[in-house]
Design a protein around this motif. Structure first.
Motif, PDB file in Angstrom:
ATOM      1  N   TYR A 186       0.823  -1.207   0.000  1.00 11.97           N
ATOM      2  CA  TYR A 186       0.000   0.000   0.000  1.00 11.97           C
ATOM      3  C   TYR A 186       0.860   1.262   0.000  1.00 11.97           C
ATOM      4  CZ  TYR A 186      -4.612  -2.067   0.288  1.00 11.97           C
ATOM      5  OH  TYR A 186      -5.779  -2.736  -0.014  1.00 11.97           O
ATOM      6  N   ASN A 187       2.098   1.158   0.452  1.00 12.27           N
ATOM      7  CA  ASN A 187       3.013   2.289   0.319  1.00 12.27           C
ATOM      8  C   ASN A 187       3.084   2.755  -1.125  1.00 12.27           C
ATOM      9  OD1 ASN A 187       5.078   3.456   2.477  1.00 12.27           O
ATOM     10  ND2 ASN A 187       4.370   1.434   3.162  1.00 12.27           N
ATOM     11  N   GLY A 188       3.207   1.818  -2.052  1.00 19.29           N
ATOM     12  CA  GLY A 188       3.391   2.167  -3.448  1.00 19.29           C
ATOM     13  C   GLY A 188       2.113   2.438  -4.199  1.00 19.29           C
ATOM     14  N   TRP A 189       1.121   1.519  -4.073  1.00 12.80           N
ATOM     15  CA  TRP A 189      -0.069   1.661  -4.908  1.00 12.80           C
ATOM     16  C   TRP A 189      -1.143   2.539  -4.278  1.00 12.80           C
ATOM     17  CZ3 TRP A 189      -0.195  -4.275  -4.743  1.00 12.80           C
ATOM     18  CH2 TRP A 189      -0.846  -4.761  -3.605  1.00 12.80           C
ATOM     19  N   ALA A 190      -0.855   3.145  -3.100  1.00 13.34           N
ATOM     20  CA  ALA A 190      -1.804   4.078  -2.487  1.00 13.34           C
ATOM     21  C   ALA A 190      -1.090   5.281  -1.879  1.00 13.34           C
ATOM     22  CB  ALA A 190      -2.644   3.371  -1.424  1.00 13.34           C
ATOM     23  N   MET A 191      -0.270   5.061  -0.860  1.00 15.32           N
ATOM     24  CA  MET A 191       0.287   6.184  -0.098  1.00 15.32           C
ATOM     25  C   MET A 191       1.154   7.097  -0.953  1.00 15.32           C
ATOM     26  SD  MET A 191      -1.198   5.375   2.677  1.00 15.32           S
ATOM     27  CE  MET A 191      -0.561   6.494   3.912  1.00 15.32           C
ATOM     28  N   HIS A 192       1.872   6.554  -1.909  1.00 13.10           N
ATOM     29  CA  HIS A 192       2.651   7.389  -2.838  1.00 13.10           C
ATOM     30  C   HIS A 192       1.849   7.747  -4.086  1.00 13.10           C
ATOM     31  CE1 HIS A 192       6.536   7.485  -0.827  1.00 13.10           C
ATOM     32  NE2 HIS A 192       6.446   6.190  -0.615  1.00 13.10           N
ATOM     33  N   LEU A 217      -2.938  -8.906  -1.875  1.00 15.06           N
ATOM     34  CA  LEU A 217      -1.986  -9.398  -2.870  1.00 15.06           C
ATOM     35  C   LEU A 217      -2.660  -9.774  -4.178  1.00 15.06           C
ATOM     36  CD1 LEU A 217       0.435 -11.542  -0.675  1.00 15.06           C
ATOM     37  CD2 LEU A 217       0.793  -9.253  -1.587  1.00 15.06           C
ATOM     38  N   THR A 218      -3.972  -9.891  -4.177  1.00 13.05           N
ATOM     39  CA  THR A 218      -4.677 -10.207  -5.413  1.00 13.05           C
ATOM     40  C   THR A 218      -4.622  -9.065  -6.422  1.00 13.05           C
ATOM     41  OG1 THR A 218      -6.712 -11.197  -6.283  1.00 13.05           O
ATOM     42  CG2 THR A 218      -6.973  -9.390  -4.702  1.00 13.05           C
ATOM     43  N   TYR A 219      -4.107  -7.908  -6.029  1.00 13.30           N
ATOM     44  CA  TYR A 219      -3.899  -6.808  -6.984  1.00 13.30           C
ATOM     45  C   TYR A 219      -2.682  -7.061  -7.876  1.00 13.30           C
ATOM     46  CZ  TYR A 219      -7.028  -4.400  -3.694  1.00 13.30           C
ATOM     47  OH  TYR A 219      -8.073  -4.065  -2.870  1.00 13.30           O
ATOM     48  N   ARG A 220      -1.900  -8.050  -7.538  1.00 12.96           N
ATOM     49  CA  ARG A 220      -0.814  -8.567  -8.367  1.00 12.96           C
ATOM     50  C   ARG A 220       0.111  -7.470  -8.917  1.00 12.96           C
ATOM     51  NH1 ARG A 220      -5.404 -12.047  -9.979  1.00 12.96           N
ATOM     52  NH2 ARG A 220      -4.937 -14.198  -9.381  1.00 12.96           N
ATOM     53  N   PHE A 221       0.061  -7.227 -10.245  1.00 10.86           N
ATOM     54  CA  PHE A 221       1.034  -6.311 -10.846  1.00 10.86           C
ATOM     55  C   PHE A 221       0.688  -4.848 -10.638  1.00 10.86           C
ATOM     56  CE2 PHE A 221      -1.479  -8.572 -14.067  1.00 10.86           C
ATOM     57  CZ  PHE A 221      -2.272  -7.554 -14.588  1.00 10.86           C
ATOM     58  N   ALA A 222      -0.257  -4.544  -9.753  1.00 18.26           N
ATOM     59  CA  ALA A 222      -0.366  -3.169  -9.248  1.00 18.26           C
ATOM     60  C   ALA A 222       0.931  -2.778  -8.545  1.00 18.26           C
ATOM     61  CB  ALA A 222      -1.536  -3.031  -8.287  1.00 18.26           C
ATOM     62  N   THR A 223       1.726  -3.790  -8.170  1.00 18.18           N
ATOM     63  CA  THR A 223       3.026  -3.526  -7.562  1.00 18.18           C
ATOM     64  C   THR A 223       3.928  -2.699  -8.467  1.00 18.18           C
ATOM     65  OG1 THR A 223       3.779  -5.662  -8.401  1.00 18.18           O
ATOM     66  CG2 THR A 223       3.025  -5.588  -6.114  1.00 18.18           C
ATOM     67  N   ALA A 246       7.255  -8.227 -13.609  1.00 12.65           N
ATOM     68  CA  ALA A 246       6.101  -8.549 -12.763  1.00 12.65           C
ATOM     69  C   ALA A 246       4.883  -8.917 -13.604  1.00 12.65           C
ATOM     70  CB  ALA A 246       5.786  -7.362 -11.855  1.00 12.65           C
ATOM     71  N   LEU A 247       4.627  -8.160 -14.665  1.00 13.14           N
ATOM     72  CA  LEU A 247       3.498  -8.489 -15.534  1.00 13.14           C
ATOM     73  C   LEU A 247       3.664  -9.892 -16.117  1.00 13.14           C
ATOM     74  CD1 LEU A 247       0.885  -7.646 -17.020  1.00 13.14           C
ATOM     75  CD2 LEU A 247       2.359  -6.722 -18.851  1.00 13.14           C
ATOM     76  N   LYS A 248       4.834 -10.177 -16.631  1.00 13.22           N
ATOM     77  CA  LYS A 248       5.089 -11.476 -17.239  1.00 13.22           C
ATOM     78  C   LYS A 248       4.969 -12.591 -16.211  1.00 13.22           C
ATOM     79  CE  LYS A 248       8.403 -13.896 -20.189  1.00 13.22           C
ATOM     80  NZ  LYS A 248       9.641 -13.769 -20.997  1.00 13.22           N
ATOM     81  N   TYR A 249       5.457 -12.362 -15.011  1.00 11.80           N
ATOM     82  CA  TYR A 249       5.400 -13.362 -13.947  1.00 11.80           C
ATOM     83  C   TYR A 249       3.971 -13.845 -13.741  1.00 11.80           C
ATOM     84  CZ  TYR A 249       5.612 -15.348  -9.240  1.00 11.80           C
ATOM     85  OH  TYR A 249       5.491 -16.171  -8.156  1.00 11.80           O
ATOM     86  N   PHE A 250       3.034 -12.915 -13.668  1.00 15.10           N
ATOM     87  CA  PHE A 250       1.647 -13.298 -13.396  1.00 15.10           C
ATOM     88  C   PHE A 250       0.944 -13.858 -14.630  1.00 15.10           C
ATOM     89  CE2 PHE A 250       2.340 -10.362  -9.804  1.00 15.10           C
ATOM     90  CZ  PHE A 250       2.004 -11.229  -8.773  1.00 15.10           C
ATOM     91  N   LEU A 251       1.191 -13.264 -15.780  1.00 15.34           N
ATOM     92  CA  LEU A 251       0.515 -13.758 -16.976  1.00 15.34           C
ATOM     93  C   LEU A 251       0.932 -15.186 -17.308  1.00 15.34           C
ATOM     94  CD1 LEU A 251       0.466 -10.681 -19.395  1.00 15.34           C
ATOM     95  CD2 LEU A 251      -1.288 -11.449 -17.774  1.00 15.34           C
ATOM     96  N   GLU A 252       2.164 -15.552 -16.999  1.00 15.67           N
ATOM     97  CA  GLU A 252       2.649 -16.896 -17.295  1.00 15.67           C
ATOM     98  C   GLU A 252       2.260 -17.923 -16.235  1.00 15.67           C
ATOM     99  OE1 GLU A 252       6.579 -15.997 -20.065  1.00 15.67           O
ATOM    100  OE2 GLU A 252       6.872 -16.661 -17.980  1.00 15.67           O
ATOM    101  N   SER A 256      -5.143  -2.754 -12.468  1.00 16.78           N
ATOM    102  CA  SER A 256      -5.132  -1.733 -13.522  1.00 16.78           C
ATOM    103  C   SER A 256      -4.092  -0.660 -13.248  1.00 16.78           C
ATOM    104  CB  SER A 256      -6.514  -1.082 -13.635  1.00 16.78           C
ATOM    105  OG  SER A 256      -7.494  -2.014 -14.031  1.00 16.78           O
ATOM    106  N   LYS A 257      -3.808  -0.412 -11.974  1.00 14.62           N
ATOM    107  CA  LYS A 257      -2.818   0.610 -11.636  1.00 14.62           C
ATOM    108  C   LYS A 257      -1.454   0.296 -12.252  1.00 14.62           C
ATOM    109  CE  LYS A 257      -4.930   2.008  -7.257  1.00 14.62           C
ATOM    110  NZ  LYS A 257      -4.716   2.233  -5.805  1.00 14.62           N
ATOM    111  N   GLY A 258      -1.211  -0.986 -12.493  1.00 13.20           N
ATOM    112  CA  GLY A 258       0.062  -1.380 -13.080  1.00 13.20           C
ATOM    113  C   GLY A 258       0.244  -0.907 -14.507  1.00 13.20           C
ATOM    114  N   PHE A 259      -0.840  -0.446 -15.163  1.00 14.42           N
ATOM    115  CA  PHE A 259      -0.750   0.047 -16.536  1.00 14.42           C
ATOM    116  C   PHE A 259      -0.537   1.554 -16.592  1.00 14.42           C
ATOM    117  CE2 PHE A 259      -2.768  -4.036 -16.912  1.00 14.42           C
ATOM    118  CZ  PHE A 259      -2.210  -4.568 -18.057  1.00 14.42           C
TER     119      PHE A 259
END
Length: 565
Positions: A203-209, A256-262, A289-295, A330-333
């Motif tokens: 949440y530091n990255g995908w929210a607080m920042h 963690l289900t937000y996956r590549f929102a990281t 990260a995107l590839k990790y989850f898609l594969e 979606s934040k990962g895009f």
């Protein structure tokens, strides 16, 4: 999902280019469209699970989070569909934004999407729709937020409404109030805790920042951008080390289900010019990260993101997780806001930190120690400061990694009298190759712990005090998988089953641990020797002759002395 061929010249590590990101975005958007209601105001995805907010709120979540993806993609055809849904939603379909209600979260995604695509969506709406939409969003200016990253949702709503001239004074107050609240949780070094306590995670990255930096960037407020962008840049120095060589993010924390929102903060640094990473590093980490989850099955047979990590996985879900929750990925895009000729897309990929060299990095704010090994790309997080018992085991274990998940058998724990409790964590410091903490355990015990790390090897020591004499104590290590090998060896106070008993006073237990994906690692005894003297001093000598001495006490905590022989 049919992706373009890999480009190993531009992207020697992942093969992914901007075309892969565009195709992934387009595929995800196409897959969700059949699940929209006839008026396109709600998106109901298949499955039996429902969040604690209910079906109507879950449908709004499906609309808002996939709208955010369409906004980052700047897909005008898709945005026309979402414009229809907006018109219907604010005409009585969507639930009102009330205190501490899920619609406040989704209002932030909608407001951000409208702000990012204003000429393509908002400016093309009828005046009546705009008025109703502004009024619906306006409830988010004064709705009470939960005291955590939720405080930034009124900020995001206020930023858009202020820009369009709606309730300008209330919008300003909402912005100031939310930004003021997160100051209480900024602990330095680029890190926030997500509300009171010591809740450190993604949440530091995908929210607080994300929300403050995007608000400052969109408002063209250089003062705020310098403040929040500076914090983001500092955070990315540590954050980049949380990804494994295979692209895996660290398996720690909630949602963690937000996956590549990281990947959102990585792109955000490039977008705003506030990053210590090179363009090639940024894309390598994000694409990895995107590839990790898609594969690994993140997208199901319908082209939808499932509730889980690789594929469906109930263990990573919370009560607020509904069928559309994964679409905060979606934040990962965010990187698609960068033009195709931006150097983050045109530069050649560079190795991620975990691929470059073995490293043990102290992260002072959360009191973490990050341990990575380039031979296998594994990253391990030794947790001596993060805690949120509501979501245990994803906060309170002693260690996490990019290759393992917390196990129901209480991996990486100290069990006092068969009780795995680890509460009231008190950080005792981090330093060159070590981290320490104290916590409350079962049977009224206190456990003072230290870990020393080098290469893939760990020395773990625990001083147990306050328990009755003869109380059994069991130490656990990493949970092994098919991909990694886990080892735990007794050194002091433990038998071959990693079990011991407490004495009349504070009792020391010491073990060697290792998590590795190397096929034939050197024997542990060749890499480190550990001796414990009569006074409880722990003497560690690594194979390169680096020597460390450690003393643990129930009162003063820990003292570490490092020297080269």
């Amino acid at each position: 999902m049919h992706l373009p061929p890999d480009d190993r010249t531009l992207s020697p590590r992942t093969g992914y280019t901007r075309a892969h990101w565009e195709t992934a975005a387009d595929s995800l958007l196409a897959a969700v469209e059949p699940y929209a209601t006839e008026d396109r105001a709600l998106y109901h995805f298949p499955g039996d699970r429902q969040s604690w907010s209910g079906r109507l709120s879950d449908g709004l979540e499906g609309y808002a989070r996939t709208l955010l993806l369409a906004a980052f993609r700047r897909d005008e055809t898709a945005l026309e569909r979402y414009a229809d849904g907006l018109a219907a939603g604010v005409s009585g379909v969507w639930p009102r934004i009330e205190d501490r209600s899920q619609p406040l979260v989704e209002a932030a995604s909608i407001a951000l999407a409208l702000r990012l695509t204003r000429p393509l969506l908002w400016d093309r709406l009828d005046d009546g729709v705009r008025q109703r939409a502004a009024a619906w969003l306006g409830d988010g200016l004064t709705a009470e937020a939960w005291p955590c990253n939720w405080e930034l949702f009124p900020v995001t709503v206020g930023g858009f409404l202020q820009e369009i001239g709606y309730e300008a004074e209330e919008s300003r107050k909402a912005i100031d109030r939310g930004l003021g609240r997160i100051e209480e949780w900024y602990v330095g070094g680029g890190w926030y805790t997500d509300g009171d306590g010591r809740k450190y995670d993604y949440y530091n990255g995908w929210a607080m920042h994300l929300y403050p930096v995007l608000h400052a960037w969109l408002a063209q407020d250089e003062r705020l951008l310098d403040l929040y962008g500076g914090r983001l840049s500092r955070h990315l120095e540590d954050y980049a080390r949380l990804f494994g060589g295979d692209g895996a993010p660290m398996h720690q924390g909630r949602s963690l289900t937000y996956r590549f929102a990281t990947t959102a903060p990585l792109w955000l640094g490039a977008l705003t010019g506030r990053t210590p990473l090179t363009p090639g590093e940024t894309r390598r980490l994000s694409s990895g990260a995107l590839k990790y989850f898609l594969e690994r099955g993140a997208v199901d047979e319908h082209g939808l993101l499932s509730l889980g990590w690789h594929g469906p996985d109930e263990a990573v879900l919370q009560g607020y997780s509904g069928p559309a929750s994964p679409y905060w990925a979606s934040k990962g895009f965010l990187g698609l806001l960068l033009p195709a000729d931006h150097e983050v897309w045109t530069a050649a990929e560079e190795p991620a930190p975990a691929e470059r060299t073995d490293a043990v990095t102290a992260v002072a704010a959360p009191n973490w120690l990050l341990q990575s090994t380039s031979a296998d790309g594994l990253v391990r997080l030794h947790n001596h400061g993060s805690e949120d018992v509501r979501y245990d085991p994803y906060y309170t274990r002693l260690a996490y990694s990019t290759a393992t998940a917390p196990a129901p058998t209480y991996d990486n724990s100290v069990l006092v009298g068969d009780d795995p409790s680890r509460t009231d964590i008190v950080p005792l410091g981090v330093g060159d190759g070590w981290a320490a903490s104290r916590h409350s355990a079962g049977d009224g015990a206190r456990v003072t712990s230290v870990v020393l790390a080098r290469g893939a090897v760990e020395v773990r020591a625990h001083l147990v005090a306050g328990a009755a004499q003869g109380t059994p104590v069991r130490i656990t290590g990493w949970a092994a998988t098919d991909e990694v090998r886990a080892e735990l060896r007794p050194v002091a106070g433990l038998d071959d089953e990693l079990t011991g008993t407490t004495e009349a006073g504070p009792t020391l237990f010491v073990a060697l641990a290792r998590l590795t994906a190397e096929p034939e690692p050197a024997p542990l005894q060749e890499l480190v020797t550990v001796d414990v003297d009569a006074d409880g001093g722990i003497h560690v000598r690594w194979s390169d002759d680096r020597a460390v001495r450690v003393w643990l006490t129930d009162g003063d905590g820990v003292r570490v002395e490092t020297a080269s022989a």
